[in-house]
Design a protein around this motif. Structure first.
Motif, PDB file in Angstrom:
ATOM      1  N   SER A 125       0.843  -1.203   0.000  1.00 36.63           N
ATOM      2  CA  SER A 125       0.000   0.000   0.000  1.00 36.63           C
ATOM      3  C   SER A 125       0.872   1.244   0.000  1.00 36.63           C
ATOM      4  CB  SER A 125      -0.873   0.019   1.263  1.00 36.63           C
ATOM      5  OG  SER A 125      -0.026   0.203   2.387  1.00 36.63           O
ATOM      6  N   GLY A 126       0.217   2.379  -0.204  1.00 39.48           N
ATOM      7  CA  GLY A 126       0.946   3.639  -0.193  1.00 39.48           C
ATOM      8  C   GLY A 126       1.586   3.908   1.161  1.00 39.48           C
ATOM      9  N   ALA A 127       0.827   3.677   2.227  1.00 40.27           N
ATOM     10  CA  ALA A 127       1.355   3.929   3.568  1.00 40.27           C
ATOM     11  C   ALA A 127       2.577   3.043   3.839  1.00 40.27           C
ATOM     12  CB  ALA A 127       0.269   3.664   4.616  1.00 40.27           C
ATOM     13  N   GLU A 128       2.500   1.803   3.403  1.00 42.12           N
ATOM     14  CA  GLU A 128       3.639   0.893   3.593  1.00 42.12           C
ATOM     15  C   GLU A 128       4.868   1.369   2.816  1.00 42.12           C
ATOM     16  OE1 GLU A 128       3.923  -3.755   3.613  1.00 42.12           O
ATOM     17  OE2 GLU A 128       1.926  -3.147   2.941  1.00 42.12           O
ATOM     18  N   ALA A 260      10.360  11.811  -2.598  1.00 43.68           N
ATOM     19  CA  ALA A 260       9.149  12.201  -3.328  1.00 43.68           C
ATOM     20  C   ALA A 260       8.097  11.127  -3.078  1.00 43.68           C
ATOM     21  CB  ALA A 260       9.448  12.295  -4.819  1.00 43.68           C
ATOM     22  N   ASP A 261       6.968  11.541  -2.511  1.00 40.40           N
ATOM     23  CA  ASP A 261       5.868  10.592  -2.319  1.00 40.40           C
ATOM     24  C   ASP A 261       4.943  10.699  -3.538  1.00 40.40           C
ATOM     25  OD1 ASP A 261       3.777   9.018  -1.616  1.00 40.40           O
ATOM     26  OD2 ASP A 261       3.327   9.996   0.294  1.00 40.40           O
ATOM     27  N   GLU A 262       5.145   9.742  -4.451  1.00 42.71           N
ATOM     28  CA  GLU A 262       4.398   9.764  -5.733  1.00 42.71           C
ATOM     29  C   GLU A 262       3.236   8.771  -5.720  1.00 42.71           C
ATOM     30  OE1 GLU A 262       5.039  10.993  -9.185  1.00 42.71           O
ATOM     31  OE2 GLU A 262       7.159  11.558  -9.163  1.00 42.71           O
ATOM     32  N   VAL A 263       2.723   8.486  -4.531  1.00 48.46           N
ATOM     33  CA  VAL A 263       1.631   7.506  -4.455  1.00 48.46           C
ATOM     34  C   VAL A 263       0.436   7.954  -5.304  1.00 48.46           C
ATOM     35  CG1 VAL A 263      -0.103   6.553  -2.866  1.00 48.46           C
ATOM     36  CG2 VAL A 263       2.333   6.483  -2.268  1.00 48.46           C
ATOM     37  N   GLN A 264       0.116   9.263  -5.259  1.00 48.66           N
ATOM     38  CA  GLN A 264      -1.054   9.739  -6.014  1.00 48.66           C
ATOM     39  C   GLN A 264      -0.660  10.356  -7.359  1.00 48.66           C
ATOM     40  OE1 GLN A 264      -5.186  12.160  -5.001  1.00 48.66           O
ATOM     41  NE2 GLN A 264      -4.024  11.311  -3.354  1.00 48.66           N
ATOM     42  N   SER A 265       0.578  10.860  -7.451  1.00 51.13           N
ATOM     43  CA  SER A 265       0.948  11.630  -8.658  1.00 51.13           C
ATOM     44  C   SER A 265       1.597  10.781  -9.743  1.00 51.13           C
ATOM     45  CB  SER A 265       1.904  12.765  -8.262  1.00 51.13           C
ATOM     46  OG  SER A 265       3.057  12.236  -7.623  1.00 51.13           O
TER      47      SER A 265
END
Ligand SMILES: Cc1ncc(COP(=O)(O)O)c(C=O)c1O
Length: 451
Positions: A125-128, A260-265
């Protein structure tokens, strides 16, 4: 064919079959798992889905950024079927399997983090992914603390709740949270202090970041600065590239990992395969990058990529997980990436962005309530305000707008700390005709709500 259909509502909403299932949901699923759409999905194709009552909806939320490739892409279905017939699961900690390795190789070749030799870990998952990125940053730098931002969203685990900004509904009453997390002001240009030019504001926000080391956490203890190339839950806020370059300089100065947190982008949402490509082109590539959501076309999967020396700082067994990098999800991801590269989904994203932004800009002139328009490719938001001068958030009006759109077959979702931004995460293969139809529904809904 559903894939090319337009929204069509044939019952009152929710229809009788949907209403029955929604009533069962209320009894079976905790209230904390929110949802307000007046329908229950029966099947989906591209940007469209049909509900149990035969209504046809256009989905401009895409499972919150998961469906950049749309519902039920035939080639992804075929890849998933083929892999399921071979094996569903084995753990990469127990038996080697080629799908995990091939996907890691592929991500190493396309993720624009710094360094020649890269490595990738896969999780669920994104959080993980965010948790793991922090683990690697701490291991590598031998430092502990993390700087995050106002408006940030990084997940719902204990560490990522600590990192997430918005209290309600994401973390209210669920603390205490992980220590060592410090929050700095994010450069929200629309709401920058009155009278400041954009250039002055960039310096002002960079100065705030430097001040963090004096007031909250000495640079000697900061392992990472993490932020989203376009803040998702924060309201689709785009940091100016000069600000990103400034952060890169600060990270270099103090030996801090820039994440860079690219989970959504990620996955072509912003008009590039990854938004970090814009950063890299400006000489500000991150050290580590997370991805998730659209990677698996709907199957749970996420990743962290970084240069090999960072990724190899953890010893065997210190990272991973039972389901991490599931082979079926990896097969789906390999196919998703292949299709997105072959069919140039980044170009589709830019084209959707161009069409929509042209219309949004007209709305800005036409409607007092449309305060700001933000877009990077097809990662777009319209900020609704009571009036342009006060910029007071029009949260209730936006909630009414979202409900009105659903009644006409268009599924949309708000975002932002103040709940007053309409976000757009439509599948990138939404047709031109569908885009036009959706914009028309929206425009009529805005006019109605404004009255
Ligand atoms: C930028 C960002 N990071 C992390 C997450 C958490 O992802 P997940 O819900 O898969 O844990 C999200 C989810 O919306 C996100 O947008």
């Amino acid at each position: 064919m559903l894939r090319n259909a337009l929204p069509k509502i044939v019952t009152a909403l929710p229809g009788p079959k949907s209403a029955e299932v929604i009533a069962r949901r209320k009894k079976a699923i905790p209230n904390g798992v929110g949802c307000s759409a007046p329908c229950v999905i029966a099947r989906g194709e591209g940007a469209m889905f049909e509900d149990l009552d035969g209504n046809t909806f256009m989905d401009w939320v895409g499972g919150i950024g998961v469906l950049n490739i749309g519902y039920s892409h035939p080639e992804v279905i075929a890849a998933v079927k083929e892999q399921s017939e071979k094996y569903f699961h084995t753990s990469i900690n127990v038996v080697h399997y080629p799908e995990y390795i091939a996907l890691a190789e592929k991500l190493n070749s396309i993720v624009p983090v710094r360094g020649d030799e890269k490595k990738t870990i896969l999780i669920n998952s994104g959080a993980e992914a965010v948790e793991n990125a922090i683990k690697f940053a701490r291991k590598f730098t031998k430092k502990t603390d993390v700087i995050v931002f106002t408006g940030a969203f990084h997940g719902r685990t204990n560490l990522t709740m600590a990192m997430t900004a918005k209290i309600k509904p994401y973390k209210f009453g669920m603390g205490p949270f992980a220590p060592g997390i410090h929050r700095c002001d994010f450069p929200y240009m629309y709401r920058r202090p009155d009278g400041m030019t954009e250039k002055e504001a960039i310096d002002y926000y960079l100065d705030k970041l430097e001040m963090m080391f004096l007031e909250y956490a000495p640079a000697e203890e900061v392992a990472a600065i993490i932020f989203e190339p376009v803040q998702g839950e924060g309201g689709f806020i785009i940091p100016p590239i000069e600000y990103v370059q400034g952060v890169r300089k600060i990270c270099d100065k103090y030996n801090i990992m820039m994440i860079a947190d690219e989970v959504q982008s990620g996955y072509c949402r912003t008009g590039k395969f990854f938004a970090s490509e814009y950063w890299a082109a400006a000489g500000a590539a991150p050290d580590l990058m997370t991805s998730a959501k659209s990677i698996g076309g709907g199957l749970p999967l996420s990743s962290v990529t970084g240069r090999a020396e960072i990724m190899d700082s953890a010893s065997a067994g210190e990272v991973g997980g039972t389901y991490a990098g599931n082979p079926v999800a990896c097969a789906a991801a390999l196919k998703v990436i292949e299709i997105m590269e072959r069919d140039d989904y980044a170009a589709k994203s830019r084209a959707i962005g161009k069409t929509c932004v042209a219309r949004f800009e007209q709305w800005k002139t036409k409607f007092e309530m449309v305060g700001d328009v933000r877009a990077l490719g097809a990662m777009m938001a319209v900020e609704f305000v009571k009036d342009k001068k006060s910029k007071a958030p029009a949260k209730d009006e936006l909630a009414a707008l979202v409900a009105e759109c659903a009644q006409h077959g268009l599924i949309t979702m708000s975002t932002g700390l103040r709940g007053n931004n309409l976000r757009f995460l439509m599948p990138l293969n939404t047709t031109d005709e569908q885009i036009e139809a959706g914009l028309n529904i929206l425009e009529e809904a805005i006019a109605k709500v404004m009255k």
